[in-house]
Write a protein that holds these residues in place. Structure first.
Motif, PDB file in Angstrom:
ATOM      1  N   LEU B  51       0.827  -1.212   0.000  1.00  0.00           N
ATOM      2  CA  LEU B  51       0.000   0.000   0.000  1.00  0.00           C
ATOM      3  C   LEU B  51       0.856   1.255   0.000  1.00  0.00           C
ATOM      4  N   VAL B  52       1.948   1.225   0.782  1.00  0.00           N
ATOM      5  CA  VAL B  52       2.832   2.389   0.809  1.00  0.00           C
ATOM      6  C   VAL B  52       3.391   2.626  -0.592  1.00  0.00           C
ATOM      7  N   TYR B  53       3.805   1.542  -1.228  1.00  0.00           N
ATOM      8  CA  TYR B  53       4.327   1.651  -2.596  1.00  0.00           C
ATOM      9  C   TYR B  53       3.254   2.177  -3.533  1.00  0.00           C
ATOM     10  N   ALA B  54       2.039   1.616  -3.398  1.00  0.00           N
ATOM     11  CA  ALA B  54       0.949   2.031  -4.294  1.00  0.00           C
ATOM     12  C   ALA B  54       0.628   3.500  -4.089  1.00  0.00           C
ATOM     13  N   GLU B  55       0.580   3.914  -2.830  1.00  0.00           N
ATOM     14  CA  GLU B  55       0.257   5.318  -2.563  1.00  0.00           C
ATOM     15  C   GLU B  55       1.307   6.221  -3.201  1.00  0.00           C
ATOM     16  N   ARG B  56       2.568   5.830  -3.085  1.00  0.00           N
ATOM     17  CA  ARG B  56       3.615   6.678  -3.655  1.00  0.00           C
ATOM     18  C   ARG B  56       3.535   6.736  -5.169  1.00  0.00           C
ATOM     19  N   LYS B  57       3.151   5.614  -5.762  1.00  0.00           N
ATOM     20  CA  LYS B  57       3.036   5.607  -7.224  1.00  0.00           C
ATOM     21  C   LYS B  57       1.819   6.407  -7.675  1.00  0.00           C
ATOM     22  N   VAL B  58       0.705   6.245  -6.955  1.00  0.00           N
ATOM     23  CA  VAL B  58      -0.511   6.975  -7.315  1.00  0.00           C
ATOM     24  C   VAL B  58      -0.276   8.470  -7.165  1.00  0.00           C
ATOM     25  N   CYS B  59       0.339   8.824  -6.030  1.00  0.00           N
ATOM     26  CA  CYS B  59       0.634  10.227  -5.764  1.00  0.00           C
ATOM     27  C   CYS B  59       1.553  10.780  -6.838  1.00  0.00           C
ATOM     28  N   ALA B  60       2.541   9.991  -7.235  1.00  0.00           N
ATOM     29  CA  ALA B  60       3.461  10.430  -8.274  1.00  0.00           C
ATOM     30  C   ALA B  60       2.730  10.657  -9.585  1.00  0.00           C
ATOM     31  N   ALA B  61       1.783   9.779  -9.874  1.00  0.00           N
ATOM     32  CA  ALA B  61       1.044   9.930 -11.118  1.00  0.00           C
ATOM     33  C   ALA B  61       0.239  11.220 -11.121  1.00  0.00           C
ATOM     34  N   PHE B  62      -0.342  11.568  -9.971  1.00  0.00           N
ATOM     35  CA  PHE B  62      -1.091  12.825  -9.893  1.00  0.00           C
ATOM     36  C   PHE B  62      -0.163  14.026 -10.009  1.00  0.00           C
ATOM     37  N   GLN B  63       1.053  13.867  -9.545  1.00  0.00           N
ATOM     38  CA  GLN B  63       1.966  14.996  -9.513  1.00  0.00           C
ATOM     39  C   GLN B  63       2.943  14.991 -10.672  1.00  0.00           C
ATOM     40  N   GLN B  64       2.634  14.229 -11.703  1.00  0.00           N
ATOM     41  CA  GLN B  64       3.467  14.201 -12.906  1.00  0.00           C
ATOM     42  C   GLN B  64       4.902  13.809 -12.604  1.00  0.00           C
ATOM     43  N   ARG B  65       5.038  12.829 -11.724  1.00  0.00           N
ATOM     44  CA  ARG B  65       6.373  12.303 -11.430  1.00  0.00           C
ATOM     45  C   ARG B  65       6.337  10.803 -11.708  1.00  0.00           C
ATOM     46  N   LEU B  66       7.453  10.158 -11.439  1.00  0.00           N
ATOM     47  CA  LEU B  66       7.504   8.715 -11.610  1.00  0.00           C
ATOM     48  C   LEU B  66       7.382   7.981 -10.291  1.00  0.00           C
ATOM     49  N   GLY B  67       7.682   8.659  -9.197  1.00  0.00           N
ATOM     50  CA  GLY B  67       7.693   7.964  -7.921  1.00  0.00           C
ATOM     51  C   GLY B  67       8.966   7.169  -7.771  1.00  0.00           C
ATOM     52  N   PRO B  68       9.023   6.244  -6.804  1.00  0.00           N
ATOM     53  CA  PRO B  68      10.253   5.483  -6.606  1.00  0.00           C
ATOM     54  C   PRO B  68      10.576   4.637  -7.839  1.00  0.00           C
ATOM     55  N   MET B  69      11.812   4.756  -8.323  1.00  0.00           N
ATOM     56  CA  MET B  69      12.203   4.012  -9.530  1.00  0.00           C
ATOM     57  C   MET B  69      13.541   3.301  -9.373  1.00  0.00           C
ATOM     58  N   ARG B  70      14.287   3.606  -8.319  1.00  0.00           N
ATOM     59  CA  ARG B  70      15.673   3.174  -8.294  1.00  0.00           C
ATOM     60  C   ARG B  70      15.887   1.804  -7.655  1.00  0.00           C
ATOM     61  N   VAL B  71      15.189   1.540  -6.544  1.00  0.00           N
ATOM     62  CA  VAL B  71      15.446   0.297  -5.813  1.00  0.00           C
ATOM     63  C   VAL B  71      14.580  -0.811  -6.401  1.00  0.00           C
ATOM     64  N   GLY B  72      15.213  -1.747  -7.076  1.00  0.00           N
ATOM     65  CA  GLY B  72      14.462  -2.829  -7.697  1.00  0.00           C
ATOM     66  C   GLY B  72      13.775  -2.349  -8.960  1.00  0.00           C
ATOM     67  N   PRO B  73      13.162  -3.277  -9.706  1.00  0.00           N
ATOM     68  CA  PRO B  73      12.457  -2.873 -10.923  1.00  0.00           C
ATOM     69  C   PRO B  73      11.272  -1.980 -10.576  1.00  0.00           C
ATOM     70  N   TRP B  74      11.140  -0.831 -11.215  1.00  0.00           N
ATOM     71  CA  TRP B  74      10.107   0.185 -10.941  1.00  0.00           C
ATOM     72  C   TRP B  74      10.051   0.562  -9.463  1.00  0.00           C
ATOM     73  N   GLY B  75      11.170   0.431  -8.784  1.00  0.00           N
ATOM     74  CA  GLY B  75      11.200   0.820  -7.377  1.00  0.00           C
ATOM     75  C   GLY B  75      10.413  -0.089  -6.459  1.00  0.00           C
ATOM     76  N   LEU B  76      10.167  -1.334  -6.899  1.00  0.00           N
ATOM     77  CA  LEU B  76       9.310  -2.220  -6.108  1.00  0.00           C
ATOM     78  C   LEU B  76       9.882  -2.506  -4.723  1.00  0.00           C
ATOM     79  N   LEU B  77      11.220  -2.495  -4.632  1.00  0.00           N
ATOM     80  CA  LEU B  77      11.829  -2.837  -3.345  1.00  0.00           C
ATOM     81  C   LEU B  77      12.023  -1.613  -2.459  1.00  0.00           C
TER      82      LEU B  77
END
Lengths: 151, 362, 377
Positions: B51-77
Motif C-alpha cells: 500500500l505504501v508503494y501504491a500510494e507513492r506511485k498513485v501520488c506520483a502519477a497525480f503529480q506528474q512524477r515517476l515515484g520510486p524508480m531506483r530500488v528494484g524494478p520500478w522501485g518495487l523494493l
C-alpha cells in the motif's frame, strides 16, 4: 505639493529645521528636541499627511549617530526625508515614532541592534538579530577580529 | 454453485480435520491460532508495504512524477528498503515523556487495526470470526484506536503532539457517528449484522445498486467519514504537516513510528474493505438479475480477486482526494460532520427504512 | 449553599490556559529559519511574536567593504526569488548617482527579466501556498512551470537563481540568440497552464472556505505597518511602484495595477494570480520590440559615487525594495541600507492573525510570501 511648498510647510512647522531640495527628495534635518512633535505634525497635518514610513536607517556620522526616515504620503504622493542626529555617541537616544507608524517599531529595533541607538518610549526595545552581549556592528569603530578580516 | 471451486471452506476444513485426527482439541486450537496469527501478520506486513508503494506511485502519477524508480524494478523494493531502515533506526524517547504510555500507544493503535481485520471476509470461507454482530464489532473496536492516538499525543510531552491528538480525538469521535449511522442504513437493508449474512444478501445484486438512492448516499457518507476516521487527507488534521510538523507522532522514531504508519495504511484498507463488504458485495462477483450468461462469466473470476479489486478501487478513490484536496480547518471538519453529514445520515436512515418498508428496492 | 459555592469555585478553576509554542526555526511552514512564538488558547492564536536573526548574514556590514558592482552579489542572496529586481535596484541607484543614461535595450531587457522573475516567484509562491493548505500536488505543478523560466535564465545569465544579471551601466551579458523565441514559447505554454492552477486550487470548495473572509488587513493598517506588494494591494493600498514611480521600461507598457479593497487571505491569493496575467501581458508587449544597441554602457574600472545619499525603490515580487546608499566619494559605500519588503510585511502578521486558528496562521504566512534571507539580511 511642489518642493518649494513642501519646504515652506516644513519650515512653518519647525523653524529650526534645515530643509533643502536634494536631487531626489526634499531633505530636512530636525533638531532632536522637537523631533517627535515634528513627526506627529507632519503625519497628522492634512496638507502633508505623511502616513507611509518607507524606510528607517541608522547611519554612523563619526561624532554622532544619525537616523534617516524616508516618508511618503499615500494621498498626495510626495516624499520627504527626515534626519535627526543623536546628542553624542556614548548614550545615543532618539524618541521613538512607533506610536505614529507601527512599522517603525521594528525598523528601530534593527537600528538599536546594529548601531546601538536606543529609542525612548519604544514599546519593546530588544536586540533583533544578534546576541545581547554582541557589539554594534554597523558602527565604524566596531572591531571583530574573528569574523572580519581587515585588509 | 459455480464459485464453489474458489471456496476456501473445504481448504480450511481439511486442515482442521487433519490436525484433529492427530492432536487433542486444545493443541489443535493452539496451532490454528498460531497459523491464523502468522497469516495475518504476514498479510498485514506485505499488504502494508504494497500500500505504501501504491500510494507513492498513485501520488506520483497525480503529480506528474515517476515515484520510486531506483530500488528494484520500478522501485518495487523501495518500501522494503524503507522498512529495513525504519527497523534499524534508534528509538528515541523524549526526556520527560510518560515512558509507559509512550511505549504503549503504538501497540494500541496497531492491535486495534489487527482486530478489525479479523472479521473481514476476504473470500468465501476465508474469515476468522463470523459474529452475528460483526458490524457492531467493527464500529466498537475501531473506535478504540483513538485512545492510542490520544495517549501518543499526551505522553510525548510535546505541544504539537498534544494539539494533533486532541484534534484527532474530536475528529474521530465525531466521525464515528457517521460511520456507524451509514452502516446502520445498510443494516436496515440487509436485515442482519452478521458480515457473512450481509455478503450473502448481495448474491443477486450489490447493496449499492439494490438500495439505490439511500445506499449511494450512505456509500459517499461512509467513504468521507471513513477517510476522516483514518486521519488521511483532506482530513489529516492530526498530522497536518504544515501546521503541526507531524502531529501526534512527532516524537516517535524507528519501529514505533512504523507502527503508526502501518496502522494508518491498515485502517485505510479496513475502511475500503468495509465499504466493499457492505456496499459493493464483498467477494461476490458482479451479478445482474436475469443476465444468466453474464453472471456465469463473472462467476469464473475468483472471489478473492473480486474482493481485492473492489478494495483497491475504493482505496484509489481515497488516494485521489487525498492528493488533490487542501486540508480542512478544525472547525470546518466538525461543522461538516455535525451540520451536514449527521442530518443527512439521519434523514437517510428514514429514507432507507421507507424504501425497505414499502419494498421500493430492487 | 456551601456546596454550591464549592462547585462554583471548582468550575472557576477548570479553565483553559494560554500556552506558547515555537513555530520554527525548524518548521515545515515557515519556509526557512523563521521562528514564530505563538501564544495559543486551544487552537486560537492570541499573539504571534516573530523572532528573526537565524540567518542574519550581515549583508549591510559586508556591503561597506565591497565596491558598487559587487553589491549585486549580496542582494541576489537576500531575496533569492527576486534576484533580478534586487540587483536592478542597486544598478539603478548607482546609475542615478553617476547620472548615467543606459541604452533603451538595457531597459527593455531589465523589464522583461524582472517580469520573468516575478512570474517565477509567484509560481513558487502558488505551489507553496497550496502545500501549506495541505494540497501537496500544487507543489509539483508550480515547480514544473518555474523550471522553464529558470532554463531561460540559465541560457542568458549563466545561472538559475542568484543571477547577478543587472550591473551598474547595463546588464552582464547580451541576451542569448534564442531568448526571444524561448520566452515566447514559454508564454504560450504558460497561458494554458495558468487556468490549470485556477482549476486545481482557486475553485476548490475547501480552499475558498478556508481563505474567504479570513484575516482581514485594512488599507489603513497596511499603510501604517508598511506592508507593500500584492499583500497590500489586496487591501486597496495602491503601492505598485511600477505604476506610480516607473523605472526601466515600465512607462512604455500598458498594465493594470491589481487592486482590491477586501483584504482577506483569498484576495491576497487572487491578486497574485491576477498579477501573473499582467506580467505575461507586459512581457508580450516588450518581447518583440527590444531595440538594437549595446547591452551596457562603458563604465570606469573603479566605480566611485559622488558624495551624498541615494535612494532607489523598485517593486519586487513581494513589495517595495529600497536601496539607500550613503557615499563619501570612495569606491565602496559608507553605509548601505536595504529596505526589504519581507521585513516590514512580516511584523504585520501579529496584527492580523489574532483570533484566527493555527491553520489560518499558516495560510496567512503563505499569502505574505515570506523569504527569510530577505527579512534577516
Amino acid at each position: 505639493m511642489t518642493n518649494e511648498a513642501l519646504i515652506a510647510a516644513i519650515t512653518g512647522i519647525e523653524a529650526e529645521a534645515n530643509t533643502l531640495a536634494g536631487p531626489q527628495f526634499v531633505e530636512t534635518t530636525v533638531p532632536l528636541a522637537g523631533f517627535h512633535a515634528f513627526m506627529k505634525k507632519i503625519k497628522e497635518d492634512p496638507a502633508l499627511s505623511f502616513d507611509y514610513l518607507i524606510c528607517v536607517t541608522g547611519v554612523d556620522r563619526a561624532e554622532t549617530l544619525q537616523m534617516v526616515y524616508h516618508l511618503e504620503s499615500t494621498t498626495h504622493k510626495h516624499l520627504l526625508v527626515v534626519k535627526v542626529h543623536t546628542a553624542d555617541r556614548t548614550t545615543p537616544v532618539v524618541p521613538s515614532v512607533a506610536d505614529l507608524w507601527p512599522t517603525s517599531e521594528f525598523h528601530e529595533r534593527e537600528a538599536y541592534d546594529l548601531l546601538g541607538i536606543s529609542f525612548s518610549n519604544h514599546p519593546d526595545l530588544r536586540r533583533m538579530f544578534l546576541d545581547d552581549n554582541w557589539g554594534y556592528p554597523l558602527r565604524k569603530d566596531y572591531k571583530d577580529d574573528i569574523h572580519i578580516v581587515s585588509r | 454453485m459455480a464459485f464453489n471451486i474458489y471456496d476456501f471452506t473445504t481448504f480450511t476444513k481439511s486442515i482442521h480435520d487433519g490436525l484433529s485426527s492427530q492432536l487433542s482439541p486444545t493443541a489443535v486450537l493452539a496451532i490454528e491460532w498460531t497459523i491464523v496469527g502468522l497469516a495475518y501478520l504476514l498479510f498485514v506486513a506485505l499488504f502494508g508495504l504494497f500500500l505504501v508503494y501504491a500510494e507513492r506511485k498513485v501520488c506520483a502519477a497525480f503529480q506528474q512524477r515517476l515515484g520510486p524508480m531506483r530500488v528494484g524494478p520500478w522501485g518495487l523494493l523501495q518500501t522494503i528498503a524503507d522498512f529495513i531502515k525504519l527497523l534499524m533506526k534508534e528509538l528515541i524517547t523524549p526526556k520527560n515523556a510518560d515512558k509507559f504510555l509512550y511505549n504503549l500507544a503504538p501497540f494500541i493503535v496497531i492491535i486495534v487495526s489487527f482486530l478489525v481485520i479479523s472479521v473481514i471476509p476476504f473470500a468465501p470461507g476465508l474469515v476468522t470470526f463470523d459474529f452475528d454482530i460483526g458490524i457492531f464489532f467493527v464500529t466498537a473496536v475501531s473506535s478504540v484506536g483513538v485512545i492510542g492516538i490520544l495517549l501518543a499525543g499526551w505522553s510525548s510531552n510535546n505541544k504539537y503532539s498534544l494539539i494533533g491528538a486532541m484534534r484527532s480525538g474530536a475528529q474521530i469521535v465525531s466521525y464515528e457517528l457517521s460511520v456507524g449511522l451509514s452502516l446502520i442504513t445498510m443494516i436496515i437493508l440487509a436485515g442482519t449484522m452478521q458480515i457473512s449474512g450481509i455478503v450473502e444478501g448481495q448474491r443477486d445484486l450489490w447493496f449499492i445498486f439494490k438500495g439505490h438512492v439511500p445506499a449511494v448516499i450512505a456509500f459517499f457518507v461512509f467513504v468521507i467519514a471513513g477517510t476522516a476516521e483514518t486521519n488521511r487527507g483532506p482530513f489529516d488534521l492530526a498530522e497536518a504537516e504544515s501546521e503541526l510538523t507531524a502531529g501526534f507522532h512527532t516524537e516517535y522514531s524507528g519501529i514505533k513510528f512504523a507502527f503508526f504508519f502501518l496502522a494508518e495504511y491498515i485502517n485505510l484498507f479496513i475502511v475500503a474493505a468495509m465499504a466493499t463488504t457492505v456496499f459493493l458485495g464483498g467477494w461476490m462477483p458482479l451479478h445482474f438479475g436475469d443476465f444468466e450468461g453474464f453472471n456465469q462469466i463473472m462467476d469464473l473470476i475468483p472471489g478473492l480477486f473480486w474482493f481485492f479489486f473492489k478494495v483497491l478501487a475504493v482505496m484509489f478513490l481515497m488516494m485521489w482526494f487525498k492528493w488533490t484536496f487542501p486540508r480542512l480547518r478544525v472547525d470546518q471538519i466538525l461543522n461538516l460532520e455535525w451540520k451536514y453529514l449527521l442530518p443527512i445520515n439521519l434523514f437517510n436512515i428514514l429514507l432507507m427504512a421507507a424504501v425497505v418498508l414499502f419494498g421500493l428496492h430492487f | 449553599m456551601d456546596e454550591l459555592k464549592e462547585v462554583m469555585i471548582t468550575n472557576d478553576e477548570i479553565r483553559t490556559d494560554e500556552y506558547l509554542i515555537n513555530m520554527g526555526p525548524q518548521h515545515p511552514s515557515t519556509h526557512g529559519v523563521l521562528r514564530l512564538l505563538v501564544q495559543l488558547e486551544g487552537e486560537i492564536v492570541h499573539n504571534v511574536q516573530p523572532h528573526i536573526g537565524y540567518i542574519h548574514s550581515g549583508i549591510e556590514k559586508m556591503a561597506e567593504s565591497l565596491s558598487y558592482p559587487q553589491l549585486g552579489h549580496l542582494t541576489d542572496r537576500m531575496d533569492y526569488l527576486s534576484a533580478i529586481q534586487n540587483t536592478e535596484a542597486v544598478a539603478l541607484c548607482v546609475e542615478n548617482a553617476l547620472q548615467v543614461e543606459v541604452p533603451e535595450r538595457v531597459k527593455y531587457i531589465r523589464t522583461i527579466m524582472a517580469e520573468l522573475s516575478r512570474l517565477a516567484s509567484h509560481q513558487l509562491w502558488w505551489c507553496v501556498m497550496g502545500m501549506d493548505m495541505g494540497a501537496l500536488t500544487t507543489f509539483f505543478y508550480g515547480l514544473r512551470d518555474r523550471e522553464d523560466i529558470l532554463d531561460i535564465f540559465e541560457e542568458t545569465c549563466g545561472a538559475r537563481l542568484t543571477l547577478n544579471y543587472n550591473i551598474p551601466g547595463g546588464v552582464m551579458f547580451d541576451i542569448h540568440p534564442n531568448f526571444q523565441r524561448d520566452v515566447k514559447a514559454f508564454i504560450q505554454k504558460f497561458k494554458t497552464k495558468l487556468p490549470e492552477y485556477e482549476r486545481l486550487l482557486s475553485g476548490n470548495v475547501i480552499f475558498t472556505e478556508r481563505t474567504k473572509g479570513v484575516a482581514y488587513l485594512t488599507k489603513e493598517d497596511a499603510i501604517a505597518w508598511g506592508v507593500t506588494g500584492p499583500t497590500a494591494r489586496a487591501s486597496g493600498f495602491a503601492c505598485d511602484l511600477r505604476k506610480h514611480r516607473p523605472y526601466s521600461a515600465y512607462d512604455k507598457v500598458q498594465f493594470k495595477e491589481i487592486l482590491s479593497d477586501v483584504g482577506d487571505t483569498y484576495t491576497r491569493y487572487q491578486v497574485r494570480m491576477a498579477e501573473m496575467w499582467e506580467s505575461i501581458s507586459i512581457i508580450e508587449q516588450l518581447i518583440d520590440n527590444i531595440p538594437e544597441g549595446d547591452h551596457a554602457v562603458k563604465m570606469k574600472g573603479v566605480v566611485k559615487l559622488p558624495e551624498g545619499e541615494f535612494y532607489q525603490r523598485v517593486e519586487t515580487a513581494r513589495g517595495e525594495f529600497g536601496v539607500f546608499i550613503v557615499s563619501d566619494g570612495k569606491k565602496n559605500p559608507y553605509r548601505v541600507k536595504f529596505r526589504s519588503p519581507g521585513f516590514s510585511n512580516l511584523f504585520a502578521i501579529n496584527h492580523i492573525a489574532k483570533g484566527w486558528k493555527i491553520a489560518d496562521l499558516v495560510a496567512i504566512m503563505s499569502t505574505f510570501d515570506l523569504v527569510i534571507p530577505d527579512i534577516d539580511r
